[in-house]
Write a protein that holds these residues in place. Sequence first.
Motif, PDB file in Angstrom:
ATOM      1  N   VAL A   8       9.169  -3.641   1.076  1.00  2.00           N
ATOM      2  CA  VAL A   8       9.033  -2.466   1.945  1.00  2.00           C
ATOM      3  C   VAL A   8       7.688  -2.503   2.658  1.00  2.00           C
ATOM      4  O   VAL A   8       7.603  -2.294   3.871  1.00  2.00           O
ATOM      5  CB  VAL A   8       9.196  -1.154   1.135  1.00  2.00           C
ATOM      6  N   ILE A   9       6.637  -2.809   1.914  1.00  2.05           N
ATOM      7  CA  ILE A   9       5.295  -2.884   2.504  1.00  2.05           C
ATOM      8  C   ILE A   9       5.236  -3.968   3.564  1.00  2.05           C
ATOM      9  O   ILE A   9       4.731  -3.749   4.667  1.00  2.05           O
ATOM     10  CB  ILE A   9       4.234  -3.103   1.406  1.00  2.05           C
ATOM     11  N   GLU A  10       5.748  -5.148   3.242  1.00  5.64           N
ATOM     12  CA  GLU A  10       5.751  -6.243   4.221  1.00  5.64           C
ATOM     13  C   GLU A  10       6.526  -5.867   5.479  1.00  5.64           C
ATOM     14  O   GLU A  10       6.101  -6.162   6.596  1.00  5.64           O
ATOM     15  CB  GLU A  10       6.356  -7.503   3.597  1.00  5.64           C
TER      16      GLU A  10
ATOM     17  N   VAL B 256      -0.390  -0.551  -2.111  1.00 11.57           N
ATOM     18  CA  VAL B 256      -0.716  -0.187  -0.725  1.00 11.57           C
ATOM     19  C   VAL B 256      -2.160  -0.579  -0.405  1.00 11.57           C
ATOM     20  O   VAL B 256      -2.436  -1.143   0.654  1.00 11.57           O
ATOM     21  CB  VAL B 256      -0.479   1.323  -0.489  1.00 11.57           C
ATOM     22  N   ALA B 257      -3.085  -0.307  -1.330  1.00 11.10           N
ATOM     23  CA  ALA B 257      -4.497  -0.647  -1.107  1.00 11.10           C
ATOM     24  C   ALA B 257      -4.685  -2.150  -0.952  1.00 11.10           C
ATOM     25  O   ALA B 257      -5.459  -2.599  -0.099  1.00 11.10           O
ATOM     26  CB  ALA B 257      -5.350  -0.116  -2.256  1.00 11.10           C
ATOM     27  N   ALA B 258      -3.981  -2.933  -1.752  1.00 13.28           N
ATOM     28  CA  ALA B 258      -4.088  -4.392  -1.641  1.00 13.28           C
ATOM     29  C   ALA B 258      -3.571  -4.868  -0.284  1.00 13.28           C
ATOM     30  O   ALA B 258      -4.157  -5.771   0.331  1.00 13.28           O
ATOM     31  CB  ALA B 258      -3.299  -5.058  -2.764  1.00 13.28           C
ATOM     32  N   ALA B 259      -2.511  -4.272   0.197  1.00 16.69           N
ATOM     33  CA  ALA B 259      -1.953  -4.655   1.501  1.00 16.69           C
ATOM     34  C   ALA B 259      -2.906  -4.259   2.631  1.00 16.69           C
ATOM     35  O   ALA B 259      -3.000  -4.956   3.646  1.00 16.69           O
ATOM     36  CB  ALA B 259      -0.594  -4.006   1.705  1.00 16.69           C
ATOM     37  N   MET B 260      -3.634  -3.164   2.467  1.00 15.42           N
ATOM     38  CA  MET B 260      -4.544  -2.697   3.507  1.00 15.42           C
ATOM     39  C   MET B 260      -5.751  -3.614   3.671  1.00 15.42           C
ATOM     40  O   MET B 260      -6.294  -3.729   4.760  1.00 15.42           O
ATOM     41  CB  MET B 260      -5.026  -1.267   3.211  1.00 15.42           C
TER      42      MET B 260
END
Length: 162
Positions: free
Chosen positions: A27-29, A58-62
Amino acid sequence: SYEEEPGQLAAVLDELEAKDFISPTRVIESVINRRQAKLGASRIKGELQRKGLDAGIVAAAMDGLKATELERAREVWRRKFDSKTDAGTTPADRAKQMRFLAARGFGATRIFVLQSNHRSKERKNVSRYCNTLQQVPNFHPQRHPRGHELQAGRATGFFAGG
């Protein structure tokens, strides 16, 4: 309810998650790939948080997204404003551009860097323009409306973008 038997929906969702058809990472990707060309990190982060995803993921993706934010902001700005001949020539125009980028979730630091880079590029172009005019045969700065500035190798107002 859309279930014929209680718990049927939960069982189907668990099965899809076990087969990795649905997962928070995917979902994040998906959201990042779909939205990164138009939005900044803070808007994308808000969208992911509203979906109820784990804050750590979410923080890691940001972190990865923030690394490319200046380039993405520059591209968004270029598509919207760079084709206009008077883009950013007045403080009101620059404020409009800054509000545009801020509304799309780009950070204030990146916006200021982008604006200052754009203005310094304009100044270099003005200086090049002044030097080119001085090399033109039969160019008489005193006959040019801004000749005194061109002769001195500097420009203000419209020529300097501010």
